[in-house]
Structure formats: structure tokens, C-alpha cells
Design an enzyme around this catalytic site. Structure first.
Site, mmCIF file in Angstrom:
data_model
loop_
_atom_site.group_PDB
_atom_site.id
_atom_site.type_symbol
_atom_site.label_atom_id
_atom_site.label_comp_id
_atom_site.label_asym_id
_atom_site.label_seq_id
_atom_site.Cartn_x
_atom_site.Cartn_y
_atom_site.Cartn_z
ATOM 1 N N HIS A 185 16.078 -38.586 -100.947
ATOM 2 C CA HIS A 185 16.782 -37.335 -101.107
ATOM 3 C C HIS A 185 18.332 -37.786 -100.510
ATOM 4 O O HIS A 185 18.293 -37.954 -99.254
ATOM 5 C CB HIS A 185 16.360 -36.126 -100.350
ATOM 6 C CG HIS A 185 15.011 -35.672 -101.045
ATOM 7 N ND1 HIS A 185 14.204 -34.973 -100.088
ATOM 8 C CD2 HIS A 185 14.569 -35.861 -102.017
ATOM 9 C CE1 HIS A 185 12.841 -34.744 -100.703
ATOM 10 N NE2 HIS A 185 13.169 -35.339 -101.914
ATOM 11 N N HIS A 238 13.144 -39.211 -93.917
ATOM 12 C CA HIS A 238 13.856 -38.051 -94.510
ATOM 13 C C HIS A 238 14.621 -37.121 -93.442
ATOM 14 O O HIS A 238 14.458 -37.397 -92.324
ATOM 15 C CB HIS A 238 12.768 -37.029 -95.064
ATOM 16 C CG HIS A 238 12.263 -37.816 -96.508
ATOM 17 N ND1 HIS A 238 12.517 -37.120 -97.775
ATOM 18 C CD2 HIS A 238 11.258 -38.485 -96.806
ATOM 19 C CE1 HIS A 238 12.056 -37.585 -98.758
ATOM 20 N NE2 HIS A 238 10.983 -38.598 -98.130
ATOM 21 N N GLU A 241 10.599 -36.979 -90.374
ATOM 22 C CA GLU A 241 11.584 -36.013 -90.670
ATOM 23 C C GLU A 241 12.444 -36.079 -89.382
ATOM 24 O O GLU A 241 12.141 -35.878 -88.436
ATOM 25 C CB GLU A 241 10.887 -34.661 -90.880
ATOM 26 C CG GLU A 241 10.110 -34.483 -92.268
ATOM 27 C CD GLU A 241 10.872 -34.356 -93.378
ATOM 28 O OE1 GLU A 241 12.024 -34.341 -93.412
ATOM 29 O OE2 GLU A 241 10.297 -34.466 -94.574
ATOM 30 N N GLU A 272 20.218 -36.524 -97.237
ATOM 31 C CA GLU A 272 19.377 -36.518 -96.047
ATOM 32 C C GLU A 272 19.957 -38.040 -95.449
ATOM 33 O O GLU A 272 19.055 -39.061 -95.269
ATOM 34 C CB GLU A 272 18.057 -36.549 -96.121
ATOM 35 C CG GLU A 272 17.526 -35.227 -96.537
ATOM 36 C CD GLU A 272 16.105 -35.283 -96.961
ATOM 37 O OE1 GLU A 272 15.320 -36.064 -97.071
ATOM 38 O OE2 GLU A 272 15.666 -34.133 -97.829
#
Length: 376
Positions: A167, A260, A336, A170
Site C-alpha cells: 500500500h 505495512h 503493522e 504506508e
């Protein structure tokens, strides 16, 4: 005269009204081929040291409106040093208040990571003599999709795959990858040296170069969310995933990390592939050892906050971590990091940023060392 420009790498914002510095009206711009919006990056010039109040009026229609609560926008005068500025969210409008100390200033959703820096990082890595850059193929827009191999393949060595920035918005993911690569190439880093006697690293620092340059939040130039394309990628709409999958089939995978950022949760955490029907006790044991070692290595890592089981339902095996964990029966995690500051160890002046992400990338080598001999 006030001006706003976005004609640079990852630039993105739509201007509604710019006449009054105390009431600048803006809209988030959607990805080029998908109705997803959250990322912004723009240059405001002509401020003449006046207080500027910027209202992003469609923030409530963003992909993750819950991400705006307790969020602070980033600003920079030189595009290198970034800091937080007062930001509030009310009635669907994100408001940024800042009195610049220079006549031009950049604002961004998170500290950007440019494609130029990406290429420089790869170039630096290969001239050390310890790494090899391989172009796997090209993206939808014709940019190179690069794989960085660190370590010398040899019989018995484990294959550790790490990908980042599926993504594009990010950007903390590529800062993480840069920190990890820097440590692997540091001849004085004991953990890295030991790991490289046991394993070879295959790293894709940027899975989505087109979306990164275009200033997209989640998709590539074809409008595809790459992290929902792993079950059946295509050369037309998701060549990035197809190319990496093909390379994995050639090397095999013993451990996999997909890096991410999360818009809403103010913590660093991991999500595994325990929702896979094929998830085994061996994978469970490896996962527990990995997490325990990372907890001991980095106070920035925690396991109390994250995603619950079953969160992604039928999408599960379309995601990289789940597909790879299932296909190769290996340790597999999504990492994350927050767009907000971390709640447990905040640094309010800068928030969670590129440097902290890079340091976190270095720290992941310790849990990898803890499990490397037990990998398949």
C-alpha cells in the site's frame, strides 16, 4: 500570493479555495484508478509567516475516517526533517493549524519516502558487495520492480522473504525496510552477521512503485489493491504480485514478513496466518517464539493491541501473509506500524516517523535470529 503544488513524487491534494490563509479549503484526492483517499502531500508557498488554517473538508469520506482521531499531520521545510503540527478532526473535517517559519512548507499524511531515495538505497546496497539487485520485471507504468538479495545462497541456508509498501501511502514500511537493509549490510552488526551465516534475505523494499510516485493510498496504477491479489494475480492488473510470487516459487520461502502501516491503531503489532485452514502447530510455535523474542528486543513492539481473528473473512487467502503461509507452510507475519504516534512510548514533536520505523526494522533481526534454526 498563496500557492499549493503537488507536481512532485507522491504529491496529492485538491484545492477548493486558497484566497484566505486563515481558511484554506482542501479535499483529499482519490487514488488514480480507485475511489480511495487518505494520503496527502503538498507544498504551501507564499505564507509570509502568517498562521495558516487548512480544512480538509472530505476527510470524513476517507478510506479510514477513524484514523483522524488523535492524529497529527506532518510538516517539513526541507523535505528531510519532519515534525508534527496541531491537527483536529470534527464533523468530518480535518483541520491543520500552523504558522510557518519559512515562506514555503510541505505537509504530508506521514513522512514521505521518495522513489529517488528508493533507487539510491538499492544502489548503495549493491556497491557494498554484500547485496545483489535483481529487476524482477516491470510495473503497470513501466517502472522496475526490484528484488534485493542479501547473503550468499548455499545448501541448508534458510530463505527469508520481506516485502514492504504494498500500500503506497504506508511509507513507514519502506523506512522500516531501509533500516533493516542497513543493518544487514553493517559488518559490525553482530545479529545481522550471525543471521547471514544461517539465511539469505530476499527483500522487496517497494512492492508498489507506481502508486508511490502517483501519491496513491492503497492501489497500483491499475487500481488494484495488491494485498488482495495474491490468490490470483494477473500480469495486466497486478504484475507486481505475480512477479514476486514467481520469484518465491524459484527460491522457496522459510519465513515471510509483509510490512505495512495502520491508520487507526496507535501501536506496532503483527498479524499472523492463524486463520488459514492449513495453520499448523509448528507455525504456531514459531510464531510464539518470534513474538516473545521481539517483545524482549524492542519496547516499541507489543501484542495486546492488534487485529482479532477472523477479521478478513473470505479475503484471507488473497492477502500476502496468508497466501505465503499457506503455500510454503512457513512462518508468516504482517507487520503493522501506526500513522499516529505510539500510545505506549510517544514522541509528540515528531510522532511515529521514518527514523523510528527504520530502528524498528533493525530490531526485527533479533526475533528472526531466535527462530532461524527452527525454520524449515
Amino acid at each position: 500570493m498563496l500557492t499549493i503544488s503537488t507536481a512532485f513524487d507522491s504529491g496529492a491534494i485538491d484545492v477548493i479555495s486558497l484566497e484566505d490563509p486563515s481558511h484554506i479549503r482542501l479535499n483529499l484526492r482519490a487514488d488514480n484508478a480507485a475511489p480511495l483517499r487518505q494520503w496527502f502531500h503538498f507544498r504551501l508557498a507564499g505564507t509570509a509567516f502568517r498562521e495558516c488554517v487548512m480544512h480538509i473538508e472530505n476527510a470524513g469520506q476517507s478510506a479510514y475516517p477513524g484514523g483522524w482521531t488523535d492524529y497529527a499531520a506532518r510538516a517539513s521545510y526541507d523535505g528531510v526533517e519532519w515534525f508534527t503540527v496541531p491537527t483536529s478532526y470534527e464533523n468530518g473535517v480535518l483541520t491543520i493549524r500552523h504558522q510557518p517559519q519559512r515562506d514555503s512548507v510541505y505537509y504530508a499524511y506521514f513522512e514521505p519516502y521518495s522513489f529517488e531515495r528508493h533507487l539510491q538505497t538499492l544502489g548503495h546496497a549493491q556497491v557494498t558487495g554484500e547485496a545483489v539487485v535483481q529487476e524482477l520485471g516491470q510495473t503497470v507504468d513501466g517502472r522496475p520492480l526490484d528484488l534485493l538479495r542479501v547473503g550468499t545462497p548455499d545448501a541448508g541456508k534458510k530463505k527469508i522473504w520481506i516485502i514492504a509498501r504494498q500500500h503506497p501511502g504506508e511509507t513507514m514500511a519502506e523506512w522500516f525496510a531501509e533500516g533493516l537493509v542497513s543493518a544487514l549490510l553493517d559488518p559490525h552488526h553482530a545479529v545481522a552477521r550471525k543471521l547471514l551465516t544461517e539465511a539469505v534475505f530476499y527483500i522487496v523494499p517497494n512492492m508498489n512503485p507506481d502508486g508511490s510516485v502517483r501519491g496513491n493510498l492503497r492501489t497500483n496504477a491499475a487500481g488494484t489493491n495488491l494485498n488482495r491479489a495474491w490468490f490470483a494475480p494477473s500480469i495486466e492488473t497486478s504484475p507486481e504480485v505475480l512477479l514476486v510470487r514467481d520469484a518465491m516459487e524459484q527460491t522457496g520461502v522459510d519465513a515471510f514478513l509483509d510490512v505495512h502501516g495502520d491508520e487507526s491503531i496507535p501501536h506496532n503489532f503483527v498479524a499472523g496466518c492463524q486463520d488459514n485452514p492449513s495453520f499448523s502447530e509448528r507455525q504456531r510455535t514459531l510464531s510464539a517464539t518470534f513474538k516473545a523474542a521481539w517483545l524482549a528486543a524492542s519496547p516499541d513492539f507489543q501484542v495486546e493491541h492488534g487485529y482479532g481473528d477472523g477479521r478478513f473473512g473470505p479475503e484471507t487467502l488473497t492477502m500476502a501473509t496468508n497466501w505465503v503461509g499457506d503455500r510454503f507452510d512457513c512462518l508468516a507475519f504482517t507487520i503493522e506500524m501506526p500513522f499516529k504516534d505510539t500510545a505506549n512510548l510517544p514522541v509528540p514533536d515528531v510522532g511515529w516517523n521514518g527514523e523510528r520505523s527504520a530502528q524498528f526494522g533493525v530490531s526485527v533481526l533479533t526475533p528472526l535470529l531466535a527462530v532461524v534454526r527452527d525454520l524449515r
